[in-house]
Design a protein around this motif. Structure first.
Motif, PDB file in Angstrom:
ATOM      1  N   ARG A  55       0.831  -1.209   0.000  1.00 14.17           N
ATOM      2  CA  ARG A  55       0.000   0.000   0.000  1.00 14.17           C
ATOM      3  C   ARG A  55       0.867   1.262   0.000  1.00 14.17           C
ATOM      4  N   LEU A  56       1.992   1.198   0.688  1.00 10.82           N
ATOM      5  CA  LEU A  56       2.917   2.343   0.695  1.00 10.82           C
ATOM      6  C   LEU A  56       3.546   2.551  -0.683  1.00 10.82           C
ATOM      7  N   GLU A  57       3.839   1.461  -1.359  1.00 10.95           N
ATOM      8  CA  GLU A  57       4.416   1.581  -2.704  1.00 10.95           C
ATOM      9  C   GLU A  57       3.421   2.250  -3.648  1.00 10.95           C
ATOM     10  N   LEU A  58       2.154   1.850  -3.542  1.00  7.68           N
ATOM     11  CA  LEU A  58       1.119   2.493  -4.346  1.00  7.68           C
ATOM     12  C   LEU A  58       0.991   3.965  -3.982  1.00  7.68           C
ATOM     13  N   ALA A  59       1.063   4.288  -2.698  1.00  5.08           N
ATOM     14  CA  ALA A  59       0.953   5.677  -2.247  1.00  5.08           C
ATOM     15  C   ALA A  59       2.023   6.549  -2.889  1.00  5.08           C
ATOM     16  N   GLN A  60       3.188   6.010  -3.110  1.00  2.00           N
ATOM     17  CA  GLN A  60       4.252   6.782  -3.750  1.00  2.00           C
ATOM     18  C   GLN A  60       3.942   7.047  -5.224  1.00  2.00           C
ATOM     19  N   GLN A  61       3.295   6.096  -5.884  1.00  2.00           N
ATOM     20  CA  GLN A  61       2.864   6.339  -7.266  1.00  2.00           C
ATOM     21  C   GLN A  61       1.851   7.473  -7.312  1.00  2.00           C
ATOM     22  N   ILE A  62       0.940   7.480  -6.355  1.00  2.00           N
ATOM     23  CA  ILE A  62      -0.066   8.542  -6.285  1.00  2.00           C
ATOM     24  C   ILE A  62       0.600   9.879  -6.008  1.00  2.00           C
ATOM     25  N   ARG A  63       1.559   9.885  -5.102  1.00  2.00           N
ATOM     26  CA  ARG A  63       2.247  11.143  -4.772  1.00  2.00           C
ATOM     27  C   ARG A  63       2.951  11.722  -6.009  1.00  2.00           C
ATOM     28  N   GLN A  64       3.551  10.847  -6.810  1.00  2.00           N
ATOM     29  CA  GLN A  64       4.218  11.310  -8.025  1.00  2.00           C
ATOM     30  C   GLN A  64       3.220  11.981  -8.968  1.00  2.00           C
ATOM     31  N   ALA A  65       2.054  11.347  -9.138  1.00  2.00           N
ATOM     32  CA  ALA A  65       1.026  11.931 -10.009  1.00  2.00           C
ATOM     33  C   ALA A  65       0.474  13.223  -9.413  1.00  2.00           C
ATOM     34  N   ALA A  66       0.319  13.245  -8.094  1.00  2.00           N
ATOM     35  CA  ALA A  66      -0.278  14.408  -7.423  1.00  2.00           C
ATOM     36  C   ALA A  66       0.598  15.636  -7.513  1.00  2.00           C
ATOM     37  N   THR A  67       1.901  15.441  -7.582  1.00  2.00           N
ATOM     38  CA  THR A  67       2.829  16.584  -7.569  1.00  2.00           C
ATOM     39  C   THR A  67       3.260  16.998  -8.972  1.00  2.00           C
ATOM     40  N   THR A  68       2.733  16.343  -9.995  1.00  2.00           N
ATOM     41  CA  THR A  68       3.056  16.738 -11.363  1.00  2.00           C
ATOM     42  C   THR A  68       1.841  17.402 -12.011  1.00  2.00           C
ATOM     43  N   ASN A  69       0.988  16.606 -12.689  1.00  2.00           N
ATOM     44  CA  ASN A  69      -0.196  17.200 -13.312  1.00  2.00           C
ATOM     45  C   ASN A  69      -1.464  17.047 -12.495  1.00  2.00           C
ATOM     46  N   GLY A  70      -1.413  16.276 -11.395  1.00  2.00           N
ATOM     47  CA  GLY A  70      -2.570  16.185 -10.506  1.00  2.00           C
ATOM     48  C   GLY A  70      -3.721  15.368 -11.037  1.00  2.00           C
ATOM     49  N   PHE A  71      -3.517  14.637 -12.128  1.00  2.00           N
ATOM     50  CA  PHE A  71      -4.531  13.776 -12.740  1.00  2.00           C
ATOM     51  C   PHE A  71      -3.943  12.397 -12.972  1.00  2.00           C
ATOM     52  N   PHE A  72      -4.754  11.351 -12.825  1.00  2.00           N
ATOM     53  CA  PHE A  72      -4.318  10.010 -13.186  1.00  2.00           C
ATOM     54  C   PHE A  72      -5.535   9.116 -13.396  1.00  2.00           C
ATOM     55  N   TYR A  73      -5.335   8.013 -14.094  1.00  2.00           N
ATOM     56  CA  TYR A  73      -6.360   7.000 -14.279  1.00  2.00           C
ATOM     57  C   TYR A  73      -6.182   5.927 -13.206  1.00  2.00           C
ATOM     58  N   ILE A  74      -7.280   5.274 -12.822  1.00  2.00           N
ATOM     59  CA  ILE A  74      -7.183   4.147 -11.902  1.00  2.00           C
ATOM     60  C   ILE A  74      -7.829   2.910 -12.514  1.00  2.00           C
ATOM     61  N   THR A  75      -7.164   1.778 -12.322  1.00  2.00           N
ATOM     62  CA  THR A  75      -7.702   0.479 -12.704  1.00  2.00           C
ATOM     63  C   THR A  75      -7.758  -0.400 -11.457  1.00  2.00           C
ATOM     64  N   SER A  76      -8.325  -1.590 -11.588  1.00  2.00           N
ATOM     65  CA  SER A  76      -8.431  -2.534 -10.464  1.00  2.00           C
ATOM     66  C   SER A  76      -9.014  -1.842  -9.238  1.00  2.00           C
ATOM     67  N   HIS A  77     -10.074  -1.079  -9.474  1.00  2.00           N
ATOM     68  CA  HIS A  77     -10.678  -0.247  -8.430  1.00  2.00           C
ATOM     69  C   HIS A  77     -11.789  -0.950  -7.669  1.00  2.00           C
ATOM     70  N   GLY A  78     -12.199  -2.101  -8.158  1.00  2.00           N
ATOM     71  CA  GLY A  78     -13.187  -2.892  -7.430  1.00  2.00           C
ATOM     72  C   GLY A  78     -14.635  -2.615  -7.760  1.00  2.00           C
ATOM     73  N   ILE A  79     -14.914  -1.652  -8.654  1.00  2.00           N
ATOM     74  CA  ILE A  79     -16.305  -1.377  -9.035  1.00  2.00           C
ATOM     75  C   ILE A  79     -16.662  -2.237 -10.241  1.00  2.00           C
ATOM     76  N   PRO A  80     -17.651  -3.117 -10.118  1.00  2.00           N
ATOM     77  CA  PRO A  80     -18.015  -4.004 -11.232  1.00  2.00           C
ATOM     78  C   PRO A  80     -18.453  -3.205 -12.461  1.00  2.00           C
TER      79      PRO A  80
END
Length: 372
Positions: A55-80
């Motif tokens: 979970r911490l490794e994923l958090a770092q991916q999010i932080r990278q996106a958050a501090t650049t363009n602030g947008f990202f896509y998500i997959t494997s989100h659990g919504i059918p």
């Protein structure tokens, strides 16, 4: 209005924010498709892992996106997929229905302007065209939050800030099929939002549950937007500085947004360099972006990015935007973890209620004043 920058002629985009009017310089290039490094695709599978390291490794991916363009896509989100598909089908059926049917759920019958907003009645950016869309929107109602067992047990200081119409309006004015499909989607995205909020806490160097109580009865909004196609002839005939938009250039108010979009496309994100980037639809994903309040409490570390929609596809388009914020009675200041050595907090503490009121007022002030 233009300036010279790096030998390229730029135009100045004007818009409102919670801190007053702001401007952005726009490069004189047509929009282009975003690169994977600009709008990354992030799998949320590690969020559902029992391993904190994952979970911490994923958090770092999010932080990278958050501090650049602030947008990202998500997959494997659990919504059918069927939950999203049923909501889209119900929404298209609603927007394609006769006007007299939609008017039963008109925002003009709501105390808080919830419900259906007709075409050409919204203008998110006063310096661009009227928004070429119609929408159905509402805000948080704990009766539709599966995590709330008893509405009467919500603290009074929170409950007085949660506004909804009597007689379950506008839901009482739409078909059961539309209500059922949209509410199921809303509840699925609400659950996802709470999971994401834990990931955001980790990405900020906080305990995973740091925001749980602050978002127990969150300030949420959702808008289902229907965009008829803009004509290419209109695009060629633009006059002056008024840009034709399906929804005007803006930043979002609160912590973050989860956007479901169909396969037509039209969402554009403004890069840090001033280039419009097409956030092309990717099947099975949602788009996530950060809002002004998140930028504020992170001392501008996480970026609240300007975006807009232009639907020149020749087809009708649908999107479902879910806006997530803290409880309205919560007061937040710049997080200690976001103030580096030698820095000072840029913003004073402010409650979510005060913030949303200020943000709305700033937008109205700009609309009432033709210039800065």
């Amino acid at each position: 209005m233009s300036t010279t920058q790096d030998l390229e002629q730029t135009t100045t985009l004007r818009l409102a924010s919670g801190n007053g009017p702001i401007t952005r310089s726009i490069l004189p290039h047509p929009s282009r498709d975003a690169l994977p490094c600009e709008l990354p695709i992030i799998s949320l599978a590690p969020l559902f892992s029992s391993s904190l390291a994952d979970r911490l490794e994923l958090a770092q991916q999010i932080r990278q996106a958050a501090t650049t363009n602030g947008f990202f896509y998500i997959t494997s989100h659990g919504i059918p997929p069927f939950v999203t598909q049923e909501a889209e089908e119900a929404a298209f059926k609603f927007f394609r229905s006769p006007t007299e049917e939609k008017e039963k759920a008109s925002m003009h019958k709501s105390l808080y302007k919830y419900g259906w907003k007709p075409p050409r009645t919204q203008r998110l950016n006063p310096f661009e065209s009227v928004d070429h869309r119609e929408s159905f929107s509402w805000r948080y109602d704990p009766r539709y939050d599966p995590s709330v067992d008893d509405v009467t047990k919500i603290p009074e200081e929170v409950r007085v800030m949660i506004k909804h119409d009597p007689d379950d309006y506008p839901w009482s004015a739409v078909s059961p099929d539309f209500k059922g499909a949209i509410i199921r989607y809303f509840q699925a995205v609400l659950a996802l939002g709470r999971v994401l909020l834990r990931a955001f806490a980790l990405s900020l160097g906080l305990e995973e549950t740091a925001f749980d109580e602050k978002s127990r009865w969150p300030d949420l909004g959702m808008a289902v937007n229907y965009y008829p196609p803009l004509s290419m002839e209109e695009k060629e005939q633009e006059k002056g500085e008024e840009t034709k938009v399906s929804i005007g250039s803006h930043t979002d108010f609160q912590l973050f947004t989860i956007l479901g979009q169909d396969q037509v496309g039209g969402l554009q994100v403004l890069s840090r360099s001033g280039q419009w980037l097409n956030a092309k639809p990717i099947p099975g994903t949602f788009v996530v972006n950060f809002g002004d309040y998140m930028q504020r409490i992170t001392n501008d570390k996480y970026v609240s990015t300007v975006h807009r929609v232009q639907n020149y596809s020749g087809k009708e388009r649908l999107s479902m935007a879910f806006f997530f914020g803290f409880n309205l009675n919560e007061t937040c200041e710049v997080l200690d973890s976001c103030v580096e050595e030698g820095e000072e907090p840029k913003y004073e503490a402010i409650s979510c209620w005060e913030w949303t009121q200020r943000r709305v007022k700033m937008m109205h002030d700009v609309k009432g004043n033709g210039s800065y």
